[in-house]
Design an enzyme around this catalytic site. Sequence first.
Site, PDB file in Angstrom:
ATOM      1  N   TYR A 189      -5.559  -2.396 -13.434  1.00  0.00           N
ATOM      2  CA  TYR A 189      -4.108  -2.569 -13.434  1.00  0.00           C
ATOM      3  C   TYR A 189      -3.598  -2.945 -14.815  1.00  0.00           C
ATOM      4  O   TYR A 189      -2.734  -2.281 -15.385  1.00  0.00           O
ATOM      5  CB  TYR A 189      -3.706  -3.692 -12.467  1.00  0.00           C
ATOM      6  CG  TYR A 189      -3.907  -3.379 -11.010  1.00  0.00           C
ATOM      7  CD1 TYR A 189      -5.171  -3.446 -10.427  1.00  0.00           C
ATOM      8  CD2 TYR A 189      -2.829  -3.048 -10.197  1.00  0.00           C
ATOM      9  CE1 TYR A 189      -5.354  -3.186  -9.080  1.00  0.00           C
ATOM     10  CE2 TYR A 189      -3.010  -2.784  -8.841  1.00  0.00           C
ATOM     11  CZ  TYR A 189      -4.265  -2.855  -8.285  1.00  0.00           C
ATOM     12  OH  TYR A 189      -4.439  -2.590  -6.958  1.00  0.00           O
ATOM     13  N   MET A 198       0.857  -1.176   0.000  1.00  0.00           N
ATOM     14  CA  MET A 198       0.000   0.000   0.000  1.00  0.00           C
ATOM     15  C   MET A 198       0.896   1.231   0.000  1.00  0.00           C
ATOM     16  O   MET A 198       1.748   1.391   0.873  1.00  0.00           O
ATOM     17  CB  MET A 198      -0.933  -0.029   1.232  1.00  0.00           C
ATOM     18  CG  MET A 198      -1.841   1.193   1.345  1.00  0.00           C
ATOM     19  SD  MET A 198      -3.001   1.306  -0.047  1.00  0.00           S
ATOM     20  CE  MET A 198      -3.116   3.089  -0.220  1.00  0.00           C
ATOM     21  N   GLU A 246      -3.918   2.912 -10.934  1.00  0.00           N
ATOM     22  CA  GLU A 246      -3.254   1.606 -11.005  1.00  0.00           C
ATOM     23  C   GLU A 246      -2.680   1.273 -12.387  1.00  0.00           C
ATOM     24  O   GLU A 246      -1.596   0.711 -12.478  1.00  0.00           O
ATOM     25  CB  GLU A 246      -4.199   0.503 -10.535  1.00  0.00           C
ATOM     26  CG  GLU A 246      -4.614   0.632  -9.061  1.00  0.00           C
ATOM     27  CD  GLU A 246      -3.463   0.561  -8.062  1.00  0.00           C
ATOM     28  OE1 GLU A 246      -2.352   0.122  -8.424  1.00  0.00           O
ATOM     29  OE2 GLU A 246      -3.695   0.969  -6.898  1.00  0.00           O
TER      30      GLU A 246
HETATM   31  N1  BES Z   1      -3.167   0.698  -3.898  1.00  0.00           N
HETATM   32  C1  BES Z   1      -3.057  -0.689  -4.100  1.00  0.00           C
HETATM   33  C2  BES Z   1      -3.762  -1.502  -3.051  1.00  0.00           C
HETATM   34  C3  BES Z   1      -5.265  -1.274  -2.955  1.00  0.00           C
HETATM   35  C4  BES Z   1      -6.045  -1.134  -4.080  1.00  0.00           C
HETATM   36  C5  BES Z   1      -5.866  -1.227  -1.722  1.00  0.00           C
HETATM   37  C6  BES Z   1      -7.407  -0.910  -3.962  1.00  0.00           C
HETATM   38  C7  BES Z   1      -7.225  -1.008  -1.603  1.00  0.00           C
HETATM   39  C8  BES Z   1      -7.998  -0.842  -2.731  1.00  0.00           C
HETATM   40  C9  BES Z   1      -1.602  -1.131  -4.184  1.00  0.00           C
HETATM   41  O1  BES Z   1      -0.785  -0.217  -4.836  1.00  0.00           O
HETATM   42  C10 BES Z   1      -1.537  -2.389  -4.995  1.00  0.00           C
HETATM   43  O2  BES Z   1      -1.923  -2.343  -6.124  1.00  0.00           O
HETATM   44  N2  BES Z   1      -1.053  -3.475  -4.425  1.00  0.00           N
HETATM   45  C11 BES Z   1      -0.915  -4.748  -5.117  1.00  0.00           C
HETATM   46  C12 BES Z   1       0.494  -4.991  -5.525  1.00  0.00           C
HETATM   47  C13 BES Z   1       0.869  -4.605  -6.901  1.00  0.00           C
HETATM   48  C14 BES Z   1       2.277  -5.074  -7.210  1.00  0.00           C
HETATM   49  C15 BES Z   1      -0.071  -5.015  -7.984  1.00  0.00           C
HETATM   50  C16 BES Z   1      -1.273  -5.836  -4.134  1.00  0.00           C
HETATM   51  O3  BES Z   1      -1.481  -5.548  -2.970  1.00  0.00           O
HETATM   52  O4  BES Z   1      -1.314  -6.995  -4.531  1.00  0.00           O
HETATM   53 ZN    ZN Z   2      -1.170  -0.090  -6.905  1.00  0.00          ZN
END
Ligand code: BES
Ligand code: ZN
Length: 616
Positions: A400, A285, A333
Site C-alpha cells: 500500500y 473490500m 494496492e
Molecule cells: N482489497 C483490500 C482488502 C484486502 C486485501 C482483502 C488483501 C484481502 C486481502 C481493500 O481494498 C483494502 O485495502 N482495505 C483496507 C482499507 C484501505 C483504506 C487501506 C482495509 O480494509 O483496511
Molecule cells: Zn485496497
Amino acid sequence: MSKYLLISLTLIITFWGCSENQKNDNFLNKDTHSYANFNDVRIKHLKLDLNVDFSEKTLDGKVDISIENYTKTKQLILDSKDLTIHKVLLEDSVETLFSLGEKSDVFGQPLIIEVEPSTKVVSVYYTTSPNAEALQWLSPEQTLGKVHPFLFSQSQAILARSWVPCQDGPGVKFTYEATIKTDPNLIALMSAENGTTKNENGVYNFKMNQPISSYLLALTVGDLAFASIGRNSGVYAEPAMLEKSVWELNSMQSMIDSAEQLYGPYAWERYDVVILPPSFPFGGMENPRLTFATPTIIAGDRSLVALIAHELAHSWSGNLVTNETWNDFWLNEGFTVYFEQRIMEKIFGKSYEEMLTKLGMGELEETLEHLINEGNSEDTHLYLDLDGRNPDDGLTDVAYEKGRFFLQKLESVVGRERFDFFLKNYFEENKFKPMNTGRFIANLNEHLLTPEEEQAVDINAWVYGPGLPDNALVPYSEELERVESSIAQYNNNQIKADAIDISGYTTHHWLYFLRGLKNLDSIKMHELDQNFNFTQTGNSEIACDWFKHCIDHQYEEAFPALNDFLIRVGRRKFLTPLYTRLAKSPQNKAWAKEVYQTARNGYHSVSYNTIDEVLK
Ligand code: BES
Ligand code: ZN
C-alpha cells in the site's frame, strides 16, 4: 520436393506462429496459490444457482462453468476448499468423473474433472461447508436489527474457492450470472447488477457482464435497505443505519466524478456501498459495483471516508487492471492508495491529502521496522515472493504505502501532467486484463520515462529492493506540524494536557497526536483521558490507537471499553495490534484469552485465523 518442403515449412511456421500468438495473448504466469490449469483451459463464464440455508449454514446448488479449452486437455482442474461435490455433468447432461486431490490447510484441494476437448459447459453440483472460510454466518444478535440472520462473503485473497469451485487466481477473468434463493425477509446482493428492494419469493437474479477475477466474487444476504446518494451511487445498510450512512457518505458521487476526471470513464455503471455488521474483517473490500464496508467508517463526522475513495479507486486499479498473481499485489494496492490520495486532494483539498500521506508514511515506517526486526526484509520489497505461503500473510502495508510513495516519486520526476496522461492510458489499454510487475516496468520505460528519469527514479531499488529508497519524498503537512510541536512539548513534560491547543483538531490530527505520544505513565494516561475522553470515543480509529497505549501502560480503566471493542468489532487491522500487545504480558494475555473465548465466535475466519496465532 523442395517446393513441398517450403510449403509445409511455411504452414508449420504459420501455425506455430498462430498458436504462439494465442498463447501470448492468454498466457498467464504461474500462480503458486492456485491448482488450476488455466493455461490449458480457461473459465469464461459462471452461472451460479445457489440456495442460502441459514439453519445449515450452507450454500447449496450448482455452478455451470463455461470453458475455453486452448490445448484440448482432458482435465479441468479447479480450486476448491471444504466443498462437498455431489456430481459433475458435461453440457448439463452427461455425468463425468471427478476427483479431489490432496488437501492443504491453506490452498484447499484441486478438483480434477474429466472433460472432452469439445466440452463447453461443466456443471458442478455442490454444497459449501458451514466452516467455509469466505463466508461468515451471523446470528441475529450480531446484527443491528437483532431479528434476522446475516451472511457475507470475503473472497480475497484465495477464499473464493471455499464457496465457488473455480480457477481461483487473480489472473483469470470471467463474467458471471447468478440466481440466489433465500428467506424472503432478506435481500441478497452480489458484486453485480443488484436490485434495491426485497423480493416476495426470495429469489434474486444477478448479472456481471464485465469480466472479473474470482477474488471479486461476492455475496451478502441480510435485512438491508437501499438509499440513493447520487446519479449512479447509493448505499445499502441495515434499516437502522441507513440514514446515518447516507449522511456520512454524501461525498460518494463527487468521488466517482473526480475519479473519472482523473483516470477515465468508470467501467461498472453503478457504484454502491453496503455497510455490513461490525464483524466484517476489513475496512473495505472493492467488490465490483458494490463495495463491502465496515460500519466503523460511519463515525458521525465524515472523517473516515477516504476508505470509500480507496475502494472506489480499485474500480480502476485492481478491478480493471488486475495483479496477475499475489506477488504483484502492490499493483493493486499501491496504485489504489495513490489514486485514493488524488481523489481526496481533489475533493477535500491539499492540506487534507497531506495529512493522509504523512500518516501513511508513519504506518509504513512502523511496518518496515517490524518486518526488518523480524528478519523478514524480503517482505519489504514491492514485488513479493509468496511461493508456498498463504498470501494473506505477506500482504502488508508495504504494498500500500511503499507502492504509493513509489508512484508519488514517479509523479514528481515526470510532473503531474505527464504522469496522469500515462496512467489514464495505462488503465484504458490494460482494462479487463491482468498486469504483472515486469510488464508494468516495461510499460513505464516504453511510455513514460526517459533514461535520465529512469535513473532518477531507480525503479530497481523501489520494486526489487528492501525498505524505503533514499530518494523517497518526505511528506510534509502543515496541519500535522502544529500537532508535532504540541506533542514535543507534552512528551517533554513542558505542558499539561489541558494546555494543548486542540482547536480545529480532526480525526487525523488526533491520530497523529496519539501516534506521537512518548514517555507516558499512568498519571499522563489519566490526564489525557480526562481531557480528551479517548476511552469513550465513538471513532474506531482513534479508539484503536488509544487502546494500544492503554495496554502498553496498563491503564485498566479503559479495559472494560477495550473488552467491548474486541467483542463488537471484527476488523483485523484493529484486532491484530491490540491482541499482539496484550499477549506481551502473562497477565494481559490471560485476560485477552478470556475475552477471545467470547469474541472469537463473532469473528470472520480471516480475523480468527490471525488472532489464533497471536494468542497461541
Ligand atoms: N482489497 C483490500 C482488502 C484486502 C486485501 C482483502 C488483501 C484481502 C486481502 C481493500 O481494498 C483494502 O485495502 N482495505 C483496507 C482499507 C484501505 C483504506 C487501506 C482495509 O480494509 O483496511
Ligand atoms: Zn485496497
